[in-house]
Design an enzyme around this catalytic site. Structure first.
Site, PDB file in Angstrom:
ATOM      1  N   HIS A 136      -2.067   3.755  -6.685  1.00 55.87           N
ATOM      2  CA  HIS A 136      -2.581   2.575  -5.974  1.00 55.87           C
ATOM      3  C   HIS A 136      -2.842   1.410  -6.921  1.00 55.87           C
ATOM      4  O   HIS A 136      -2.874   0.250  -6.496  1.00 55.87           O
ATOM      5  CB  HIS A 136      -3.864   2.923  -5.218  1.00 55.87           C
ATOM      6  CG  HIS A 136      -4.414   1.790  -4.412  1.00 55.87           C
ATOM      7  ND1 HIS A 136      -3.837   1.372  -3.226  1.00 55.87           N
ATOM      8  CD2 HIS A 136      -5.475   0.966  -4.633  1.00 55.87           C
ATOM      9  CE1 HIS A 136      -4.519   0.344  -2.752  1.00 55.87           C
ATOM     10  NE2 HIS A 136      -5.517   0.083  -3.572  1.00 55.87           N
ATOM     11  N   ARG A 142      -0.342  -1.569  -6.764  1.00 61.91           N
ATOM     12  CA  ARG A 142      -0.612  -2.667  -5.835  1.00 61.91           C
ATOM     13  C   ARG A 142      -1.666  -3.602  -6.397  1.00 61.91           C
ATOM     14  O   ARG A 142      -1.547  -4.826  -6.305  1.00 61.91           O
ATOM     15  CB  ARG A 142      -1.059  -2.103  -4.481  1.00 61.91           C
ATOM     16  CG  ARG A 142      -1.603  -3.167  -3.508  1.00 61.91           C
ATOM     17  CD  ARG A 142      -1.923  -2.547  -2.168  1.00 61.91           C
ATOM     18  NE  ARG A 142      -2.899  -3.318  -1.407  1.00 61.91           N
ATOM     19  CZ  ARG A 142      -2.601  -4.341  -0.627  1.00 61.91           C
ATOM     20  NH1 ARG A 142      -1.365  -4.753  -0.497  1.00 61.91           N
ATOM     21  NH2 ARG A 142      -3.550  -4.972   0.045  1.00 61.91           N
ATOM     22  N   HIS A 172      -4.224  -8.605   3.855  1.00 60.08           N
ATOM     23  CA  HIS A 172      -5.660  -8.386   3.964  1.00 60.08           C
ATOM     24  C   HIS A 172      -6.140  -8.665   5.375  1.00 60.08           C
ATOM     25  O   HIS A 172      -5.671  -9.602   6.025  1.00 60.08           O
ATOM     26  CB  HIS A 172      -6.409  -9.277   2.972  1.00 60.08           C
ATOM     27  CG  HIS A 172      -6.349  -8.741   1.578  1.00 60.08           C
ATOM     28  ND1 HIS A 172      -6.989  -9.349   0.521  1.00 60.08           N
ATOM     29  CD2 HIS A 172      -5.744  -7.653   1.056  1.00 60.08           C
ATOM     30  CE1 HIS A 172      -6.763  -8.662  -0.588  1.00 60.08           C
ATOM     31  NE2 HIS A 172      -6.013  -7.635  -0.282  1.00 60.08           N
ATOM     32  N   ARG A 230       0.847  -1.185   0.000  1.00 56.29           N
ATOM     33  CA  ARG A 230       0.000   0.000   0.000  1.00 56.29           C
ATOM     34  C   ARG A 230       0.891   1.247   0.000  1.00 56.29           C
ATOM     35  O   ARG A 230       2.053   1.180   0.394  1.00 56.29           O
ATOM     36  CB  ARG A 230      -0.911   0.013   1.227  1.00 56.29           C
ATOM     37  CG  ARG A 230      -1.849  -1.196   1.324  1.00 56.29           C
ATOM     38  CD  ARG A 230      -2.619  -1.159   2.639  1.00 56.29           C
ATOM     39  NE  ARG A 230      -3.585  -2.255   2.715  1.00 56.29           N
ATOM     40  CZ  ARG A 230      -3.332  -3.450   3.232  1.00 56.29           C
ATOM     41  NH1 ARG A 230      -2.127  -3.717   3.713  1.00 56.29           N
ATOM     42  NH2 ARG A 230      -4.261  -4.393   3.266  1.00 56.29           N
ATOM     43  N   TYR A 239      -1.692 -15.226   9.192  1.00 57.73           N
ATOM     44  CA  TYR A 239      -0.521 -14.501   9.681  1.00 57.73           C
ATOM     45  C   TYR A 239       0.223 -15.318  10.739  1.00 57.73           C
ATOM     46  O   TYR A 239       1.442 -15.283  10.827  1.00 57.73           O
ATOM     47  CB  TYR A 239      -0.970 -13.163  10.271  1.00 57.73           C
ATOM     48  CG  TYR A 239       0.178 -12.335  10.792  1.00 57.73           C
ATOM     49  CD1 TYR A 239       1.035 -11.691   9.920  1.00 57.73           C
ATOM     50  CD2 TYR A 239       0.394 -12.211  12.150  1.00 57.73           C
ATOM     51  CE1 TYR A 239       2.091 -10.938  10.388  1.00 57.73           C
ATOM     52  CE2 TYR A 239       1.445 -11.457  12.631  1.00 57.73           C
ATOM     53  CZ  TYR A 239       2.290 -10.821  11.747  1.00 57.73           C
ATOM     54  OH  TYR A 239       3.332 -10.073  12.220  1.00 57.73           O
TER      55      TYR A 239
END
Length: 391
Positions: free
Chosen positions: A311, A314, A337, A203, A346
């Site tokens: 953007h 990305r 996300h 981002r 994660y």
């Protein structure tokens, strides 16, 4: 004269409408918020209130007489974990699209037809469907708290199918060749910015906040641990990613590492906390001055993709990564996300899958470069194919 009932009382007013009063669980008398055109309607209302009290579902209407504008402002101020930019967006939506229409209405008087009329008025005044959806989602979240946490309402009046859905225009996705060309069109100082943003799926706030200590150009890994947020009236605020999933390590395709290493050597101070991408004076790059600093519009014009936003890099990187055949879980972990699923990824995803994505992207980049550098047939002036000797 009030009609006697087993529970509550009904009185006909001079206007001809019927007023209802009834005792609450604490013994205090309550008066219904509205009056009724027919006595039978008033009688049904009292029966409903009595049944709610017996089931423990009754909500004191006096508590819900707070105005929506006051309640929503308090909701924003007391909401935990909101980022400064989110607070700014919520207050802007509240002041621009909600309070002017519904701010003075008591919570107890809100109903679905009123919400439907409010949304139709926004759209009729030229507000885009995207912005109307954002305002609707904020209003629904505020009223959901009034229902579930503060118990001021029995149900949320935001019950309009599809009103929360945005319909943004389809964003452009660059080809590999276009990404490489765009990087070449940039000043040398910003070539790595284009490549890293695209192929590491970062981002803007993440890539602009990268420090030297976050980049291991030998191992080919970028650590995302902070982000820049632009707050109106405050400036740039440096903080953690907006979600747990945003904290991540991203493998960088080997094909772009030489460009990244060259950038670090030429443009980044030899200090752990030195920003990786800055203006020539060493200051952070703002989203607002991005076009001026890196000459984005000029490069996009030469590329021939009008309307391309930074953007979209990305978005392009995410699309390219998805084409490698990686699983949804691995892609979500790489992209950062935020969802319950992403939190699990994660914690448990291994770096091996992420390296596989980076390697697949790297192979595709190398292949594209080979095609771009391959001389066209006959370009050397020599005849194509074999030449037969004449005997």
């Amino acid at each position: 004269m009030a009609a006697r009932r087993r529970f509550g009382s009904i009185r006909k007013r001079e206007s001809g409408r019927y007023q209802v009063r009834y005792p609450g669980p604490d013994g205090r008398q309550r008066t219904a918020t509205d009056t009724f055109a027919r006595k039978s309607d008033a009688d049904r209302y009292l029966s409903m209130v009595e049944a709610q009290m017996m089931r423990g579902e009754w909500i004191d209407p006096e508590r819900a007489r707070i105005r929506l504008g006051d309640y929503a402002e308090r909701w924003i101020a007391q909401r935990p974990g909101l980022r400064p930019r989110t607070v700014g967006l919520y207050r802007w939506l509240l002041g621009k699209h909600i309070v002017p229409y519904l701010g003075g209405v008591e919570l107890s008087r809100l109903d679905t037809p009123m919400i439907r009329e409010w949304r139709a008025t926004l759209l009729g005044n030229g507000v885009s469907e995207t912005m109307a959806a954002k305002a609707y989602r904020l209003l629904r979240a505020v009223l959901m708290t009034a229902v579930n946490e503060d118990e001021l309402l029995r149900k949320n009046p935001c019950r309009i199918p599809g009103a929360d859905q945005e319909k943004p225009a389809e964003r452009p996705v660059l080809t590999l060749a276009q990404v490489l060309k765009l990087a070449d069109l940039m000043d040398e100082r910003y070539r790595a910015l284009v490549l890293v943003t695209t192929f590491a799926c970062l981002r803007w706030g993440e890539v602009s906040a990268l420090q030297r200590q976050d980049v291991d150009a030998d191992a080919g890994v970028i650590r995302v641990r902070q982000t820049f947020t632009e707050v109106r009236g405050v400036g740039l605020a440096l903080g953690p990613p907006k979600s747990r999933a945003g904290l991540r390590g991203v493998s960088v395709p080997a094909a772009i590492l030489p460009t990244l290493r060259a950038h670090l050597a030429a443009f980044v101070e030899d200090k752990p906390d030195a920003l990786v991408f800055t203006t020539p004076s060493g200051r952070p790059i703002w989203r607002g001055n991005l076009n001026k600093v890196i000459a984005w519009s000029a490069a996009v014009g030469k590329l021939g993709v009008p309307g391309l936003h930074f953007h979209d890099l990305r978005h392009t990187g995410n699309t390219i990564a998805a084409r490698t055949g990686a699983s949804t879980r691995d892609l979500m972990a790489r992209m950062g996300h935020d969802s319950a699923q992403a939190a699990m990824i994660y914690q448990h995803a291994t770096s091996q899958a992420d390296r596989a994505i980076a390697q697949a992207v790297s192979d595709a980049v190398k292949s594209e470069r080979k095609k771009a550098n391959k001389p066209a047939a006959g370009a050397s002036g020599k005849p194509k194919g074999k030449v037969r000797k004449r005997g």
